[in-house]
Design a protein around this motif. Sequence first.
Motif, short mmCIF file in Angstrom:
data_model
loop_
_atom_site.label_atom_id
_atom_site.label_comp_id
_atom_site.label_asym_id
_atom_site.label_seq_id
_atom_site.Cartn_x
_atom_site.Cartn_y
_atom_site.Cartn_z
N GLU A 1 45.76 -86.09 -41.30
CA GLU A 1 45.82 -87.34 -40.55
C GLU A 1 45.44 -88.53 -41.44
O GLU A 1 46.11 -89.57 -41.43
N ASN A 2 44.38 -88.37 -42.23
CA ASN A 2 43.96 -89.44 -43.14
C ASN A 2 45.05 -89.75 -44.16
O ASN A 2 45.33 -90.91 -44.45
N GLU A 3 45.67 -88.73 -44.71
CA GLU A 3 46.74 -88.93 -45.70
C GLU A 3 47.95 -89.58 -45.05
O GLU A 3 48.58 -90.47 -45.64
N LYS A 4 48.31 -89.16 -43.85
CA LYS A 4 49.44 -89.76 -43.14
C LYS A 4 49.20 -91.24 -42.93
O LYS A 4 50.08 -92.07 -43.20
N GLU A 5 48.01 -91.61 -42.48
CA GLU A 5 47.69 -93.02 -42.25
C GLU A 5 47.70 -93.82 -43.55
O GLU A 5 48.18 -94.94 -43.59
N ARG A 6 47.23 -93.21 -44.64
CA ARG A 6 47.22 -93.88 -45.94
C ARG A 6 48.64 -94.16 -46.39
O ARG A 6 48.97 -95.27 -46.79
#
Length: 67
Positions: free
Chosen positions: A54-59
């Motif tokens: 999720e963090n990577e997707k948002e980044r």
Amino acid sequence: MYTYRVDSQKKRGRPATGETPKRYIRAGQIWEDCAQLAENRGETMTAFVLRALENEKERVQGEPDEG
């Protein structure tokens, strides 16, 4: 005499089994490192991986488009 049902076509896709399908990846040492981090944080590896994804997707979504 034969009776056929027109609406009895097979459904496409994976049959319902009541279980989430497994995903397989080759991760090597990073998997072991992350498993240790998850354990140290008191969370499951599933929770750790989902949060990281999720963090990577948002980044990535926050980056300007190239081109």
